[in-house]
Design a protein around this motif. Structure first.
Motif, mmCIF file in Angstrom:
data_model
loop_
_atom_site.group_PDB
_atom_site.id
_atom_site.type_symbol
_atom_site.label_atom_id
_atom_site.label_comp_id
_atom_site.label_asym_id
_atom_site.label_seq_id
_atom_site.Cartn_x
_atom_site.Cartn_y
_atom_site.Cartn_z
ATOM 1 N N ARG A 1 26.613 92.414 71.857
ATOM 2 C CA ARG A 1 27.198 91.058 71.723
ATOM 3 C C ARG A 1 26.099 90.030 71.506
ATOM 4 O O ARG A 1 26.231 89.118 70.682
ATOM 5 C CB ARG A 1 27.970 90.693 72.987
ATOM 6 N N GLY A 2 25.012 90.180 72.241
ATOM 7 C CA GLY A 2 23.888 89.250 72.122
ATOM 8 C C GLY A 2 23.297 89.247 70.723
ATOM 9 O O GLY A 2 22.685 88.265 70.302
ATOM 10 N N ARG A 3 23.452 90.361 70.005
ATOM 11 C CA ARG A 3 22.958 90.455 68.629
ATOM 12 C C ARG A 3 24.032 90.026 67.619
ATOM 13 O O ARG A 3 23.851 90.160 66.410
ATOM 14 C CB ARG A 3 22.543 91.890 68.300
ATOM 15 N N GLY A 4 25.197 89.600 68.141
ATOM 16 C CA GLY A 4 26.256 89.114 67.258
ATOM 17 C C GLY A 4 27.083 90.220 66.613
ATOM 18 O O GLY A 4 27.812 89.951 65.642
ATOM 19 N N LEU A 5 26.989 91.436 67.148
ATOM 20 C CA LEU A 5 27.786 92.526 66.555
ATOM 21 C C LEU A 5 29.252 92.373 66.937
ATOM 22 O O LEU A 5 29.578 91.853 68.009
ATOM 23 C CB LEU A 5 27.241 93.881 67.015
ATOM 24 N N GLU A 6 30.131 92.826 66.061
ATOM 25 C CA GLU A 6 31.570 92.589 66.256
ATOM 26 C C GLU A 6 32.313 93.789 66.810
ATOM 27 O O GLU A 6 33.302 93.647 67.524
ATOM 28 C CB GLU A 6 32.198 92.174 64.920
ATOM 29 N N THR A 7 31.885 94.983 66.470
ATOM 30 C CA THR A 7 32.561 96.177 66.993
ATOM 31 C C THR A 7 31.532 97.241 67.358
ATOM 32 O O THR A 7 30.410 97.255 66.849
ATOM 33 C CB THR A 7 33.553 96.796 65.981
ATOM 34 N N MET A 8 31.977 98.140 68.263
ATOM 35 C CA MET A 8 31.175 99.306 68.627
ATOM 36 C C MET A 8 32.091 100.511 68.561
ATOM 37 O O MET A 8 33.207 100.480 69.085
ATOM 38 C CB MET A 8 30.601 99.115 70.033
ATOM 39 N N GLU A 9 31.630 101.564 67.891
ATOM 40 C CA GLU A 9 32.455 102.767 67.764
ATOM 41 C C GLU A 9 31.654 103.988 68.189
ATOM 42 O O GLU A 9 30.420 103.936 68.296
ATOM 43 C CB GLU A 9 32.930 102.951 66.314
ATOM 44 N N GLY A 10 32.363 105.064 68.461
ATOM 45 C CA GLY A 10 31.693 106.311 68.809
ATOM 46 C C GLY A 10 32.584 107.485 68.487
ATOM 47 O O GLY A 10 33.797 107.327 68.277
ATOM 48 N N TRP A 11 31.963 108.649 68.441
ATOM 49 C CA TRP A 11 32.682 109.894 68.170
ATOM 50 C C TRP A 11 32.531 110.772 69.398
ATOM 51 O O TRP A 11 31.412 111.044 69.841
ATOM 52 C CB TRP A 11 32.128 110.578 66.920
ATOM 53 N N VAL A 12 33.666 111.194 69.966
ATOM 54 C CA VAL A 12 33.647 111.929 71.233
ATOM 55 C C VAL A 12 34.432 113.215 71.053
ATOM 56 O O VAL A 12 35.537 113.201 70.492
ATOM 57 C CB VAL A 12 34.293 111.065 72.354
ATOM 58 N N LEU A 13 33.864 114.328 71.529
ATOM 59 C CA LEU A 13 34.602 115.589 71.429
ATOM 60 C C LEU A 13 35.892 115.495 72.251
ATOM 61 O O LEU A 13 35.890 114.935 73.363
ATOM 62 C CB LEU A 13 33.731 116.746 71.925
#
Ligand code: COA
Length: 194
Positions: free
Chosen positions: A133-145
């Motif tokens: 958030r501090g870097r201004g990113l809008e989304t976070m995603e990941g791939w989980v088994l």
């Protein structure tokens, strides 16, 4: 190309587990090669597979460089450390890499087996979310088994949506909108903190 950002001291934190163990959380540095390598080598087969989707025990030199020589403009890696016999031991790491679109990021996380279920994974994820958030990113995603029920439960608790992965039933795609504040930040959350 953007100038290289300085070491992000503002992300350095100290924290105490419920059992009284002091834990430091800070961005990884190039001189963390050895502790990062030891951390991955000591993961159980299951944890390594959940994290890397393969069973390789030792990181290649190239992978170690990639994991420790972080360009803070486009990635972040936060490590959790304890002090054992006067030496720092890495007990967890959470990282994101900014996707080519510049607004979304992909995360990955692992906690040393002996230190799981003590709140460290959640604390690292909350800290990583704050950093993104501090870097201004809008989304976070990941791939989980799909079989990684603990990570899926944690992601759900942290406000990620959990969806099937198109074309691969062995994977789940988890996504969090970072613009809406639906969970407490790492600095205000008191789950397992003092
Ligand atoms: C998944 C992993 C990172 C979790 O780390 P951890 O330190 O054990 O996590 P925590 O102690 O913070 O959370 C553990 C528990 O709290 C729950 N939890 C955590 N945050 C929560 C929240 N905000 N809301 C609700 N529940 C939460 C989890 O479901 C889990 O439940 P459990 O007590 O029944 O196990 C760890 O198990 C691990 O390293 N696994 C191997 C690697 C891996 O799977 N990586 C993910 C690939 S991206």
């Amino acid at each position: 190309m953007a100038d290289k950002l300085p070491y992000p001291v503002e992300l350095v934190r100290s924290w105490t587990l419920r059992d009284g163990t002091p834990v430091a959380i800070r961005p990884i540095r190039p001189d963390d090669r050895q502790i990062e390598s030891d951390f991955v080598r000591n993961l159980s087969d299951e944890s390594r597979y959940f994290r890397f989707f393969n069973a390789v025990r030792d990181l290649s030199e190239a992978a170690l460089s990639r994991f420790t020589q972080v360009d803070y403009n486009r990635e972040m890696a936060l490590i959790a450390l304890i002090c054992e016999n006067g030496r720092e031991t890495e007990i967890g790491v959470a990282r994101y890499v900014v996707n080519p679109d510049g607004g979304s990021s992909e995360f990955a996380i692992a906690v040393a087996d002996a230190w799981q279920r003590k709140g460290i994974g959640s604390k690292l994820m909350l800290s990583l979310i704050d950093a993104a958030r501090g870097r201004g990113l809008e989304t976070m995603e990941g791939w989980v088994l799909s079989g990684n029920t603990r990570m899926l439960a944690m992601a759900d608790g942290l406000g990620f949506t959990v969806d099937a992965s198109a074309g691969d039933p062995s994977l789940r795609h988890v996504v969090k909108n970072l613009v809406t504040h639906d969970i407490p930040s790492a600095t205000t959350a008191n789950r397992e903190t003092t």
